[in-house]
Design an enzyme around this catalytic site. Structure first.
Site, PDB file in Angstrom:
ATOM      1  N   LYS A   1       0.866  -1.184   0.000  1.00 36.22           N
ATOM      2  CA  LYS A   1       0.000   0.000   0.000  1.00 36.22           C
ATOM      3  C   LYS A   1       0.901   1.233   0.000  1.00 36.22           C
ATOM      4  CE  LYS A   1      -3.847   2.093   2.656  1.00 36.22           C
ATOM      5  NZ  LYS A   1      -4.774   1.931   3.802  1.00 36.22           N
TER       6      LYS A   1
ATOM      7  N   SER B   1      -9.873   2.207   3.003  1.00 41.09           N
ATOM      8  CA  SER B   1      -8.978   2.972   2.159  1.00 41.09           C
ATOM      9  C   SER B   1      -7.977   2.119   1.382  1.00 41.09           C
ATOM     10  CB  SER B   1      -8.193   3.968   3.022  1.00 41.09           C
ATOM     11  OG  SER B   1      -7.360   3.272   3.936  1.00 41.09           O
TER      12      SER B   1
ATOM     13  N   SER C   1     -10.216  -0.217   7.172  1.00 43.33           N
ATOM     14  CA  SER C   1      -9.645  -0.165   5.819  1.00 43.33           C
ATOM     15  C   SER C   1      -8.959  -1.426   5.311  1.00 43.33           C
ATOM     16  CB  SER C   1      -8.651   0.989   5.719  1.00 43.33           C
ATOM     17  OG  SER C   1      -9.350   2.193   5.626  1.00 43.33           O
TER      18      SER C   1
HETATM   19  N1  GLN Z   1     -13.311   4.697   6.619  1.00 43.08           N
HETATM   20  C1  GLN Z   1     -12.660   5.137   7.809  1.00 43.08           C
HETATM   21  C2  GLN Z   1     -12.192   6.565   7.620  1.00 43.08           C
HETATM   22  O1  GLN Z   1     -12.463   7.125   6.637  1.00 43.08           O
HETATM   23  C3  GLN Z   1     -11.523   4.234   8.148  1.00 43.08           C
HETATM   24  C4  GLN Z   1     -10.356   4.396   7.248  1.00 43.08           C
HETATM   25  C5  GLN Z   1      -9.199   3.529   7.625  1.00 43.08           C
HETATM   26  O2  GLN Z   1      -9.360   2.494   8.265  1.00 43.08           O
HETATM   27  N2  GLN Z   1      -8.008   3.956   7.231  1.00 43.08           N
HETATM   28  O3  GLN Z   1     -11.553   7.109   8.450  1.00 43.08           O
END
Ligand code: GLN
Length: 495
Positions: free
Chosen positions: A79, A154, A178
């Protein structure tokens, strides 16, 4: 060779060990598949072909000498939130579009030391803020199961790349869901370890008390292998925990007889698609067949988790992102009039809308007068949420339920600018796990109208070995994890 692309880490490692294929050949196969299919999916933002081939050649040479480790030469992707020395590390943001990391993250270093071959860096929501991969400066990622849909976020690029067979596995990070939500949307196994299990050093910070690195793979066995290479104490991360890492692979043979599974009633309430519920209940029945027992548990404060998270995570993000000032590194605006103009315009032009929204919310929640009302209150709720889990784990060994209330949704349908809260509710079943610091895993548990549905398994602190074994036992008895989207199957001939 075509079947090679169906294989995960464990079986590719065997093919390499038996010298049925070289790492250079395998890497070339993946690189040509990326060239053919990445333009349609946008899963990778950077492909490190030259470096990958050099790493592959090194792995082949080590194997010829008999000094290669068990996973040497197996390709994978990182990532783009992990710093990779000499390679752009952009974190989905224009702010870091020009940032070449001067060092490797601990996770990157450990995987390189294991001889794994990095194919490239995967797309992601900007600074990991999002649930659909639509906030990326590099554009959205498409779900390989249906390219009109989002892959989740994400870690959407990592998920799409693994699902479309553009790599056998990828790293990911999880602050509120995410890893698990994209695993659910793309039909993968994804594990978010206990907070402190994997070093955050060199992982670009979003919300430091919640962020944790993990992996997206095609099986629990592969997740066990990769977590083993990543996990363990790192003195460079003050929140890294100094506990021995169990042998995850060796722990995969345990029977589930007597396993006590908690089923939280709040995760089967209003808002859950009834067809998703049916598939999750039939997965639970499979565990019963294997000798586990089900018990309803209550996570009384779970309805507060999204609200508490959206105070705590933005508060930490506003502090973490203050370092991007246009001076030290990253984006700098053109022809600043003075220092203040430099700060203002660099941040205004370098950050996208969702990141700015979080910075503003977080700064507000931390400001004098509001700190007690919002931030302290959210921290108290965080403790109540943790207490709910502690109470549940005094009665059961693990907690299971859906990872997401539904399958992947259409690109643009929950656009962050229309209704940010609709997007925030995406993590309704996953966020509490981060607030409590616990390990969580998602595995494919069925298909609904041709789209994957994920089962979430949550355990007490440092129970990764238990979660991986449970997932593995499920995968020995079912074949949901072997299903692949059309792009993976149909394109085998043309790789
Ligand atoms: N969807 C959540 C956010 O927008 C979690 C994102 C994540 O786990 N990086 O913060």
């Amino acid at each position: 060779m075509a079947d090679l692309l169906d294989q995960g880490i464990a079986s590719l490692a065997k093919s390499l060990a038996r010298k049925e294929i070289s790492s250079v050949e395998l890497t070339k196969t993946y690189l040509s598949r990326i060239a053919a299919h990445n333009p349609g999916l946008n899963a990778y933002v950077t492909v490190t072909a030259e470096q990958a081939l050099a790493q592959a050649a090194t792995a082949d040479a080590a194997r010829a000498r008999g000094t290669a480790g068990p996973w040497a030469g197996v390709p994978f992707a990182h990532k783009d939130i992990f710093c990779t020395q000499g390679v752009r590390t952009a974190c989905g943001s224009r702010m870091l579009d020009n940032f070449i990391a001067p060092y490797d993250a601990t996770v990157v270093e450990r995987m390189r030391d294991a001889g794994l071959v990095m194919l490239g860096k995967t797309n992601m929501d900007e600074f990991a803020m999002g649930s659909s991969n639509e906030t990326s400066w590099y554009g959205p990622v498409r779900n390989p199961w249906n390219t009109d849909l989002v892959p989740g976020g994400s870690s959407g690029g990592s998920a799409a790349a693994v699902a479309a067979h553009l790599c056998p596995a990828a790293t990911a990070t999880d602050t509120g869901g995410s890893i698990r939500q994209p695993a659910s949307f793309c039909g993968l196994t994804g594990i978010k370890p206990t907070y402190g299990r994997v070093s955050r050093w060199g992982m670009i910070a979003f919300a430091s008390s919640l962020d944790q690195a993990g992996v997206l793979t095609r099986s629990a066995e592969d997740a066990a292998i990769l977590l083993q290479t990543m996990a363990g104490f790192d003195p460079r991360d003050s929140t890294s925990v100094d506990l021995p890492v169990p042998d995850y692979l060796a722990g995969l043979g345990q029977s589930l007889r007597g396993l006590r599974i908690g089923v939280p009633k709040q995760h089967f309430a209003q808002g859950l698609n009834p067809e998703v519920e049916r598939l999750i209940r039939s997965a639970l029945a499979e565990f019963e067949r294997q000798g586990a027992t089900l018990k309803e548990v209550s996570l009384d404060n779970s309805h507060l988790s999204v609200a508490a998270y959206y105070v705590i995570a933005p508060a930490e993000a506003s502090a973490n992102l203050s370092r991007y000032d246009g001076v030290r590194y990253g984006y700098r605006c053109d022809k600043p009039a003075d220092l203040e103009d430099l700060y203002k315009r660099s941040r205004a032009e370098g950050f996208g809308a969702e990141v700015k929204r979080r910075i503003m919310v977080g700064t507000y929640a931390l400001s004098a007068g509001f700190y007690d009302a919002y931030y302290i209150k959210a921290q108290k709720i965080r403790r109540l949420i943790k207490n709910d889990f502690d109470r549940a784990f005094s009665e059961v060994d693990v907690i299971m339920g859906p990872t997401s209330p539904h399958t992947a949704f259409a690109l643009g349908s929950k656009s962050k600018d229309k209704d940010p809260v609709a997007m925030y509710l995406e993590d309704i079943y996953t966020i509490a796990v981060n607030l409590a610091g616990l390990p969580g895993l998602s595995i494919p548990a069925g298909l609904l109208n041709g789209l994957p549905v994920g089962l979430q398994i949550v355990g007490p602190n440092f129970a990764e070995d238990r979660l991986l074994n449970i997932a593995h036992q499920f995968q020995l008895a079912t074949d949901w994890h072997t299903r692949t989207p059309g792009v993976a199957a149909a394109s085998r001939g043309d790789r």
